[in-house]
Scaffold this motif. Structure first.
Motif, short mmCIF file in Angstrom:
data_model
loop_
_atom_site.label_atom_id
_atom_site.label_comp_id
_atom_site.label_asym_id
_atom_site.label_seq_id
_atom_site.Cartn_x
_atom_site.Cartn_y
_atom_site.Cartn_z
N GLU A 1 -10.15 -10.98 -8.01
CA GLU A 1 -9.73 -11.29 -9.37
C GLU A 1 -8.35 -11.93 -9.33
N GLU A 2 -7.91 -12.41 -10.46
CA GLU A 2 -6.58 -13.05 -10.55
C GLU A 2 -5.47 -12.07 -10.14
N ARG A 3 -5.63 -10.79 -10.49
CA ARG A 3 -4.58 -9.79 -10.23
C ARG A 3 -5.07 -8.58 -9.42
N ARG A 4 -6.27 -8.66 -8.86
CA ARG A 4 -6.81 -7.57 -8.04
C ARG A 4 -7.65 -8.16 -6.92
N VAL A 5 -7.46 -7.63 -5.71
CA VAL A 5 -8.27 -8.07 -4.56
C VAL A 5 -8.44 -6.89 -3.61
N GLY A 6 -9.62 -6.82 -2.99
CA GLY A 6 -9.86 -5.75 -2.03
C GLY A 6 -11.33 -5.56 -1.77
N PHE A 7 -11.67 -4.39 -1.24
CA PHE A 7 -13.05 -4.09 -0.92
C PHE A 7 -13.25 -2.59 -0.84
N GLU B 1 -17.50 7.02 0.20
CA GLU B 1 -17.03 5.64 0.03
C GLU B 1 -15.51 5.61 -0.13
N GLU B 2 -14.92 4.51 0.32
CA GLU B 2 -13.48 4.34 0.20
C GLU B 2 -13.18 2.90 -0.18
N ALA B 3 -12.30 2.73 -1.17
CA ALA B 3 -11.92 1.40 -1.64
C ALA B 3 -10.44 1.16 -1.39
N PHE B 4 -10.10 -0.07 -1.01
CA PHE B 4 -8.73 -0.50 -0.75
C PHE B 4 -8.47 -1.72 -1.63
N VAL B 5 -7.61 -1.59 -2.61
CA VAL B 5 -7.39 -2.66 -3.57
C VAL B 5 -5.89 -2.91 -3.75
N VAL B 6 -5.53 -4.18 -3.83
CA VAL B 6 -4.15 -4.59 -4.11
C VAL B 6 -4.14 -5.12 -5.54
N GLU B 7 -3.16 -4.67 -6.33
CA GLU B 7 -3.06 -5.08 -7.74
C GLU B 7 -1.70 -5.70 -8.01
N LEU B 8 -1.69 -6.76 -8.79
CA LEU B 8 -0.46 -7.40 -9.26
C LEU B 8 -0.30 -7.05 -10.73
N ARG B 9 0.69 -6.25 -11.07
CA ARG B 9 0.92 -5.82 -12.46
C ARG B 9 1.64 -6.93 -13.23
N SER B 10 1.62 -6.83 -14.54
CA SER B 10 2.24 -7.86 -15.39
C SER B 10 3.76 -7.96 -15.18
N ASP B 11 4.40 -6.88 -14.72
CA ASP B 11 5.84 -6.93 -14.44
C ASP B 11 6.15 -7.49 -13.06
N GLY B 12 5.09 -7.92 -12.32
CA GLY B 12 5.28 -8.50 -11.00
C GLY B 12 5.20 -7.51 -9.85
N THR B 13 5.11 -6.22 -10.16
CA THR B 13 5.03 -5.21 -9.11
C THR B 13 3.65 -5.25 -8.46
N VAL B 14 3.62 -5.18 -7.14
CA VAL B 14 2.37 -5.17 -6.38
C VAL B 14 2.09 -3.73 -5.96
N TRP B 15 0.90 -3.27 -6.28
CA TRP B 15 0.50 -1.90 -5.97
C TRP B 15 -0.67 -1.91 -5.00
N PHE B 16 -0.68 -0.91 -4.13
CA PHE B 16 -1.80 -0.66 -3.23
C PHE B 16 -2.51 0.59 -3.75
#
Length: 183
Positions: A108-114, A127-142
């Protein structure tokens, strides 16, 4: 544009062929299935689009796992639904390798992973998911989301140590991605 891809789904007769649990894709839902240990871990790892892209690439190309000390055995360069892999840790005779299959990807534009699910021979079931998110304030979360339960006698015997090890590994992956995101 949101793109969620799944290779398999829950069947009324149990797990899809090869997978050891019926709730395939459940790490994408707000409510995780009952009867499993749940893990939800999230931590900030950087700031900005460049950090997001670097971390997202590291997650989906196995770099995150490899840089954290795990060995990933697969022919696939990138996570994709249906890709099978073995994740191994240890040295010499004391190598612990677990078979998994990628069950969904997020692009997605602000989320990627599997997310990957357990295959026969894995000491856990889930099951286990690993996702990186870009928040609207620019902070990147794992974000790591998982559900699992013992599938072998030794993981049942280990009892509460398994969830502790899973939390430790999630934090280790977060530290690894923080380094990747900061270049």
């Amino acid at each position: 544009m949101t793109r969620l891809v799944r290779s398999t789904g829950t069947t009324p007769d149990g797990p899809p062929p090869g997978l050891t649990y019926p709730e395939v894709g459940a790490t994408s839902s707000a409510v995780l299935p009952e009867g499993y240990h749940h893990l939800r871990h999230r931590e900030p790892i950087g700031h900005g689009r460049a950090a997001f892209e670097a971390a997202g690439t590291a997650v989906t190309t196995w770099r995150m796992h490899r840089a954290s000390g795990a060995r990933v055995h697969t022919d696939a360069v990138r996570a994709a639904p249906g890709v099978r892999l073995r994740v191994a840790v240890g040295v010499g005779r004391f190598v612990y390798a677990v078979p998994c299959e990628v069950v969904r990807t997020v692009s997605e534009e602000r989320r990627v992973g599997f997310a990957y699910g357990t295959l026969a021979g894995h000491p856990e079931c889930g099951e286990e998911a690993f996702v990186v998110e870009l928040r609207s304030d620019g902070t990147v979360w794992f974000v790591v989301t998982a559900f699992s339960r013992p599938a072998r006698w030794y993981t049942r015997l280990a009892g509460p140590l398994v969830p502790v090890a899973q939390r430790w590994y999630a934090r280790r992956l977060g530290r690894t991605l923080r380094k990747v995101a900061r270049g």
